[in-house]
Design a protein around this motif. Structure first.
Motif, PDB file in Angstrom:
ATOM      1  N   SER A  31      42.481   1.402 -44.108  1.00 36.42           N
ATOM      2  CA  SER A  31      42.671   0.010 -43.526  1.00 36.42           C
ATOM      3  C   SER A  31      42.806  -1.107 -44.431  1.00 36.42           C
ATOM      4  O   SER A  31      42.069  -1.155 -45.553  1.00 36.42           O
ATOM      5  N   ARG A  32      43.149  -2.330 -44.090  1.00 38.04           N
ATOM      6  CA  ARG A  32      42.971  -3.463 -44.637  1.00 38.04           C
ATOM      7  C   ARG A  32      41.577  -3.937 -44.845  1.00 38.04           C
ATOM      8  O   ARG A  32      41.134  -4.249 -43.620  1.00 38.04           O
ATOM      9  N   LEU A  33      41.223  -3.906 -45.893  1.00 38.39           N
ATOM     10  CA  LEU A  33      39.684  -4.668 -46.026  1.00 38.39           C
ATOM     11  C   LEU A  33      39.700  -6.301 -46.130  1.00 38.39           C
ATOM     12  O   LEU A  33      38.722  -7.001 -45.715  1.00 38.39           O
ATOM     13  N   CYS A  34      40.923  -6.876 -46.954  1.00 36.91           N
ATOM     14  CA  CYS A  34      40.971  -8.207 -46.634  1.00 36.91           C
ATOM     15  C   CYS A  34      42.210  -8.430 -45.860  1.00 36.91           C
ATOM     16  O   CYS A  34      43.307  -8.129 -45.919  1.00 36.91           O
ATOM     17  N   VAL A  35      41.796  -9.501 -45.020  1.00 36.72           N
ATOM     18  CA  VAL A  35      42.895 -10.093 -43.928  1.00 36.72           C
ATOM     19  C   VAL A  35      44.233 -10.547 -44.739  1.00 36.72           C
ATOM     20  O   VAL A  35      44.960 -10.385 -44.132  1.00 36.72           O
ATOM     21  N   ASN A  36      43.735 -11.158 -45.798  1.00 37.21           N
ATOM     22  CA  ASN A  36      44.924 -12.040 -46.518  1.00 37.21           C
ATOM     23  C   ASN A  36      45.912 -11.084 -47.231  1.00 37.21           C
ATOM     24  O   ASN A  36      47.019 -11.713 -47.857  1.00 37.21           O
ATOM     25  N   TYR A  37      45.393 -10.178 -47.644  1.00 40.00           N
ATOM     26  CA  TYR A  37      46.417  -9.161 -48.599  1.00 40.00           C
ATOM     27  C   TYR A  37      46.904  -7.821 -47.775  1.00 40.00           C
ATOM     28  O   TYR A  37      46.215  -7.239 -46.714  1.00 40.00           O
ATOM     29  N   LEU A  38      48.022  -7.262 -48.151  1.00 38.52           N
ATOM     30  CA  LEU A  38      48.539  -6.348 -47.477  1.00 38.52           C
ATOM     31  C   LEU A  38      48.110  -5.008 -48.277  1.00 38.52           C
ATOM     32  O   LEU A  38      47.283  -5.050 -49.369  1.00 38.52           O
ATOM     33  N   PHE A  39      48.217  -3.951 -47.698  1.00 38.31           N
ATOM     34  CA  PHE A  39      47.615  -2.847 -47.919  1.00 38.31           C
ATOM     35  C   PHE A  39      48.108  -2.201 -49.276  1.00 38.31           C
ATOM     36  O   PHE A  39      47.132  -1.682 -50.140  1.00 38.31           O
ATOM     37  N   ASP A  40      49.373  -2.398 -49.610  1.00 37.56           N
ATOM     38  CA  ASP A  40      49.743  -2.022 -50.975  1.00 37.56           C
ATOM     39  C   ASP A  40      49.137  -2.728 -52.265  1.00 37.56           C
ATOM     40  O   ASP A  40      48.655  -2.424 -53.204  1.00 37.56           O
ATOM     41  N   GLU A  41      49.069  -3.933 -51.740  1.00 36.57           N
ATOM     42  CA  GLU A  41      48.184  -4.876 -52.850  1.00 36.57           C
ATOM     43  C   GLU A  41      46.667  -4.378 -52.964  1.00 36.57           C
ATOM     44  O   GLU A  41      46.155  -4.822 -54.153  1.00 36.57           O
ATOM     45  N   GLN A  42      46.188  -4.092 -51.932  1.00 38.19           N
ATOM     46  CA  GLN A  42      44.972  -3.770 -51.863  1.00 38.19           C
ATOM     47  C   GLN A  42      44.683  -2.438 -52.887  1.00 38.19           C
ATOM     48  O   GLN A  42      43.663  -2.444 -53.582  1.00 38.19           O
ATOM     49  N   ARG A  43      45.410  -1.636 -52.762  1.00 35.00           N
ATOM     50  CA  ARG A  43      45.621  -0.289 -53.645  1.00 35.00           C
ATOM     51  C   ARG A  43      45.774  -0.912 -55.074  1.00 35.00           C
ATOM     52  O   ARG A  43      44.953  -0.222 -56.103  1.00 35.00           O
ATOM     53  N   ALA A  44      46.840  -1.750 -55.306  1.00 36.01           N
ATOM     54  CA  ALA A  44      47.091  -2.120 -56.824  1.00 36.01           C
ATOM     55  C   ALA A  44      45.806  -2.747 -57.286  1.00 36.01           C
ATOM     56  O   ALA A  44      45.365  -2.599 -58.592  1.00 36.01           O
ATOM     57  N   ALA A  45      44.964  -3.829 -56.409  1.00 35.63           N
ATOM     58  CA  ALA A  45      43.939  -4.392 -57.034  1.00 35.63           C
ATOM     59  C   ALA A  45      42.729  -3.143 -57.149  1.00 35.63           C
ATOM     60  O   ALA A  45      41.862  -3.103 -58.260  1.00 35.63           O
ATOM     61  N   GLY A  46      42.768  -2.098 -56.556  1.00 38.05           N
ATOM     62  CA  GLY A  46      41.717  -1.211 -56.603  1.00 38.05           C
ATOM     63  C   GLY A  46      42.165  -0.383 -58.136  1.00 38.05           C
ATOM     64  O   GLY A  46      41.112  -0.038 -58.820  1.00 38.05           O
ATOM     65  N   VAL A  47      43.283  -0.081 -58.423  1.00 34.72           N
ATOM     66  CA  VAL A  47      43.803   0.550 -59.506  1.00 34.72           C
ATOM     67  C   VAL A  47      43.160  -0.140 -60.712  1.00 34.72           C
ATOM     68  O   VAL A  47      42.646   0.174 -61.812  1.00 34.72           O
ATOM     69  N   GLY A  48      43.554  -1.692 -60.690  1.00 39.63           N
ATOM     70  CA  GLY A  48      43.199  -2.604 -61.670  1.00 39.63           C
ATOM     71  C   GLY A  48      41.590  -2.773 -61.836  1.00 39.63           C
ATOM     72  O   GLY A  48      41.101  -2.550 -63.039  1.00 39.63           O
ATOM     73  N   LEU A  49      40.769  -2.584 -60.755  1.00 42.90           N
ATOM     74  CA  LEU A  49      39.381  -2.654 -61.099  1.00 42.90           C
ATOM     75  C   LEU A  49      38.835  -1.415 -61.611  1.00 42.90           C
ATOM     76  O   LEU A  49      38.089  -1.344 -62.452  1.00 42.90           O
ATOM     77  N   MET A  50      39.617  -0.241 -61.379  1.00 41.35           N
ATOM     78  CA  MET A  50      39.073   1.027 -61.834  1.00 41.35           C
ATOM     79  C   MET A  50      39.490   0.924 -63.398  1.00 41.35           C
ATOM     80  O   MET A  50      38.516   1.420 -64.372  1.00 41.35           O
ATOM     81  N   ALA A  51      40.447   0.507 -63.922  1.00 42.65           N
ATOM     82  CA  ALA A  51      41.164   0.094 -65.272  1.00 42.65           C
ATOM     83  C   ALA A  51      39.957  -0.683 -66.030  1.00 42.65           C
ATOM     84  O   ALA A  51      39.779  -0.225 -66.997  1.00 42.65           O
ATOM     85  N   MET A  52      39.437  -1.651 -65.342  1.00 45.96           N
ATOM     86  CA  MET A  52      38.472  -2.481 -65.977  1.00 45.96           C
ATOM     87  C   MET A  52      37.189  -1.553 -66.214  1.00 45.96           C
ATOM     88  O   MET A  52      36.356  -2.027 -67.086  1.00 45.96           O
ATOM     89  N   ALA A  53      36.670  -0.947 -65.228  1.00 49.22           N
ATOM     90  CA  ALA A  53      35.378  -0.135 -65.351  1.00 49.22           C
ATOM     91  C   ALA A  53      35.692   0.897 -66.428  1.00 49.22           C
ATOM     92  O   ALA A  53      34.710   0.972 -67.312  1.00 49.22           O
ATOM     93  N   VAL A  54      36.946   1.417 -66.508  1.00 53.37           N
ATOM     94  CA  VAL A  54      37.082   2.235 -67.695  1.00 53.37           C
ATOM     95  C   VAL A  54      36.919   1.612 -69.318  1.00 53.37           C
ATOM     96  O   VAL A  54      36.271   2.054 -69.988  1.00 53.37           O
ATOM     97  N   LEU A  55      37.402   0.579 -69.396  1.00 47.69           N
ATOM     98  CA  LEU A  55      37.480  -0.231 -70.622  1.00 47.69           C
ATOM     99  C   LEU A  55      35.884  -0.603 -70.756  1.00 47.69           C
ATOM    100  O   LEU A  55      35.511  -0.572 -72.117  1.00 47.69           O
TER     101      LEU A  55
END
Length: 209
Positions: free
Chosen positions: A141-165
């Motif tokens: 489900s959407r964790l942020c009220v102001n963002y769509l579900f697809d944007e939430q998943r994209a942000a998750g991928v970006g955070l994972m990439a930063m963690a790997v770096l």
């Protein structure tokens, strides 16, 4: 370019640019938040030596600065905090100031960080990024009220990439420390210059003859 990054908190406060960046959850979390910390870090590195020494007197190993970065990063990974930053100008200003100040403190302490403190910093921030990234990617489900579900998943991928770096950065740091330690303990060229052994005596042979 350096001073543009230092002044970026003021740039992000320009209404059209701020709305354009914060309209995307990926740009908000993976672009704006790290750049605010980076801007403060660069500004902290530019401090005159007398002021830097005064800060070092109360933050000898940079642990206070590291804790400030970890706590601030954790706070702005919470979905409700992102929503409040979008809805309230005061909270958005607090976001800018807190991230910039934490980066500034880290910039003043960067040269004093021991390997253990740097590991504590990168390990904690990397763990938080990975945890938040997995949470955003796996949420049903959407964790942020102001963002769509697809944007939430994209942000998750970006955070994972930063963690790997950050993990790679930590591995390289340990590899460099191990290489330096091995070089320091390696024996140098031998300086033992012994004289050649004296030839065997022939007195016994001569007495027999």
């Amino acid at each position: 370019m350096r001073w543009v990054l230092v002044a970026s908190p003021l740039i992000w406060l320009i209404s059209p640019l701020r709305h354009a960046v914060e309209a995307s959850m990926f740009a908000h979390m993976v672009l704006q938040l790290p750049l605010l910390v980076l801007a403060g870090l660069i500004a902290g590195r530019q401090l005159p030596d007398p002021i830097a020494r005064r800060i070092a007197a109360v933050d000898a190993f940079g642990l206070t600065s590291v804790l400030a970065v970890i706590a601030t990063s954790f706070a702005w990974m919470i979905p409700a905090a992102l929503d409040l930053a979008l809805l309230s100008p005061a909270v958005d200003l607090l976001k800018h100031v807190s991230l910039w100040v934490s980066g500034f403190l880290l910039g003043t302490a960067l040269r004093r960080l021991t390997l253990g403190v740097e590991t504590f910093l990168l390990g904690n921030v990397g763990w938080m990024l990975a945890t938040a990234g997995l949470l955003y990617m796996d949420a049903t489900s959407r964790l942020c009220v102001n963002y769509l579900f697809d944007e939430q998943r994209a942000a998750g991928v970006g955070l994972m990439a930063m963690a790997v770096l950050l993990g790679l950065r930590l591995m390289l740091r340990w590899h460099g420390a191990a290489s330096d330690g091995a070089a320091a303990t390696a024996p140098g060229p031998s300086t033992d210059r012994r004289l050649p052994a004296a030839p065997a005596s022939f007195d016994g042979d001569q007495s027999r003859s």
